[in-house]
Write an enzyme that holds these catalytic residues in place. Structure first.
Site, short mmCIF file in Angstrom:
data_model
loop_
_atom_site.label_atom_id
_atom_site.label_comp_id
_atom_site.label_asym_id
_atom_site.label_seq_id
_atom_site.Cartn_x
_atom_site.Cartn_y
_atom_site.Cartn_z
N ASN A 1 0.86 -1.19 0.00
CA ASN A 1 0.00 0.00 0.00
C ASN A 1 0.90 1.24 0.00
O ASN A 1 1.51 1.57 1.02
CB ASN A 1 -0.89 -0.06 1.27
N TRP A 2 0.97 1.90 -1.14
CA TRP A 2 1.90 3.03 -1.29
C TRP A 2 1.36 4.33 -0.69
O TRP A 2 2.06 5.34 -0.66
CB TRP A 2 2.26 3.22 -2.77
N LYS A 3 0.11 4.31 -0.27
CA LYS A 3 -0.51 5.49 0.36
C LYS A 3 -0.30 6.74 -0.51
O LYS A 3 -0.32 6.63 -1.74
CB LYS A 3 0.02 5.66 1.79
N HIS B 1 -9.59 1.15 5.13
CA HIS B 1 -8.30 1.34 5.81
C HIS B 1 -8.49 2.31 6.98
O HIS B 1 -9.25 3.27 6.87
CB HIS B 1 -7.26 1.88 4.82
N GLU C 1 -6.78 4.67 8.03
CA GLU C 1 -6.49 6.08 7.74
C GLU C 1 -7.67 6.75 7.04
O GLU C 1 -7.80 7.97 7.06
CB GLU C 1 -5.20 6.17 6.88
N GLU D 1 -5.56 -4.98 10.86
CA GLU D 1 -4.51 -3.97 11.01
C GLU D 1 -4.74 -3.19 12.29
O GLU D 1 -5.46 -2.19 12.30
CB GLU D 1 -4.57 -3.01 9.81
N GLY E 1 2.49 2.08 10.92
CA GLY E 1 3.44 3.18 10.78
C GLY E 1 4.17 3.52 12.07
O GLY E 1 4.84 4.55 12.17
N SER F 1 3.34 -2.33 10.38
CA SER F 1 4.80 -2.38 10.56
C SER F 1 5.42 -3.71 10.15
O SER F 1 6.34 -4.21 10.81
CB SER F 1 5.18 -2.03 12.01
N GLY G 1 2.80 -1.22 4.37
CA GLY G 1 2.81 0.20 4.03
C GLY G 1 4.23 0.66 3.75
O GLY G 1 4.77 0.46 2.67
N GLY G 2 4.87 1.25 4.77
CA GLY G 2 6.19 1.85 4.63
C GLY G 2 7.21 1.00 3.87
O GLY G 2 7.86 1.49 2.94
P1 PGA Z 1 2.84 0.21 7.74
O1 PGA Z 1 1.36 0.42 7.13
O2 PGA Z 1 3.38 -1.06 7.17
O3 PGA Z 1 3.60 1.41 7.32
O4 PGA Z 1 2.67 0.10 9.23
C1 PGA Z 1 0.48 -0.66 7.00
C2 PGA Z 1 -0.82 -0.19 6.40
O5 PGA Z 1 -1.25 0.93 6.69
O6 PGA Z 1 -1.45 -0.93 5.62
#
Ligand code: PGA
Length: 264
Positions: free
Chosen positions: A12-14, A97, A99, A166, A172, A208, A229-230
């Site tokens: 997930n590149w956000k 998600h 976010e 999640e 993050g 993470s 994510g990251g």
């Molecule tokens: P993260 O994000 O790996 O940076 O913790 C995961 C996500 O939001 O899907």
């Protein structure tokens, strides 16, 4: 869309990467050898879907959207619909998600989005997760149960979607859920879904996930993949996560639990 493998490894590149940078990262991921039972998918921002699609063309890497609207079209400024994602070359979409939920998205809206995704042949990744406060004060399993049932499509075949657990406190933050945290929630979800329908959706973990903990997380038999994510913004870290999945798959196929035995 191609049949999905035993493991889903999702990036997930956000809100990162412009078209050129997205094409470069997508090409680097597509250049990695991919194991048959490991399906990799990337979720670039909408503006980079086209360049990423070009870059992964001919490879086994799939493309997904980070969100979709519940309606197919209409006066919804700033939104993108499931048929638009299909048109852009997507085979999957993330819905719910945390976010997005943090910006006011409700489980009823997530359900509508998941239904739209399935209606248009997109594999939906339905996210659920509890906050740090809930985790501390207790009652998180009841919360997750409610969020799960309120977010899942009413009627659709559940084998056409995946659930991503999640925990918000792990996203993050560099704080990963322990094997016991993951096992408890994944088994709970499996039990909940089992009582509703005979289908077995994949249950993924996100929060993470990095190159150095992917092997341990993916080794848990209750984990069918990860939402990253990251670390998905770094081609070598993402590739290492893909390799971890491939290694587990080949160990299981040969009946050799190998070095993962201790944490199973
Ligand atoms: P993260 O994000 O790996 O940076 O913790 C995961 C996500 O939001 O899907």
């Amino acid at each position: 869309m191609a049949k999905l493998g035993r493991f889903l490894i999702l990036g997930n590149w956000k809100m990162h990467l412009t078209q050129q940078a997205a094409a470069e990262l997508a090409a680097a991921i597509a250049a990695q050898p991919q194991a048959a039972e490991v399906t990799a998918a990337i979720f670039p921002p909408f503006t980079a879907l086209h360049s990423a699609a070009q870059a992964v063309k001919g490879s086994a890497v799939l493309l997904g959207g980070q969100d979709c609207h519940g309606k197919d079209e209409g006066a919804f400024t700033g939104n993108v619909s499931a048929p638009m994602l299909r048109d852009a070359g997507c085979g999957l979409v993330i819905v719910g998600h945390s976010e997005r939920r943090a910006q006011g998205e409700t489980s009823a809206q997530v359900q509508e989005k998941a239904e739209a995704a399935l209606r248009h042949g997109l594999h939906a990744i339905v996210c659920i997760g509890e906050s740090a406060a809930l985790r501390e004060q207790g009652g998180y399993l009841e919360f997750l149960t409610r969020q799960l049932h309120e977010s899942l499509p009413e009627t659709a075949a559940r084998d056409k979607l995946s659930i991503a657990y999640e925990p918000i406190w792990a996203i993050g933050t560099g704080k990963t859920a322990t094997a016991e945290n993951i096992r408890e929630v994944h088994e709970h979800i499996r039990q909940e879904l089992g009582t509703l329908n005979g289908e077995k959706p994949r249950i993924l973990y996100g929060g993470s996930v990095k190159a150095n903990n992917a092997l341990e997380i993916l080794s848990l038999p209750v984990v069918d993949g990860v939402l990253v994510g990251g670390a998905s913004l770094d081609a070598s870290a993402f590739s290492a996560i893909l390799e971890a999945a491939a290694q587990i798959d080949s160990n299981r196929a040969s009946g050799n639990p190998g070095q993962h035995k201790a944490i199973l």
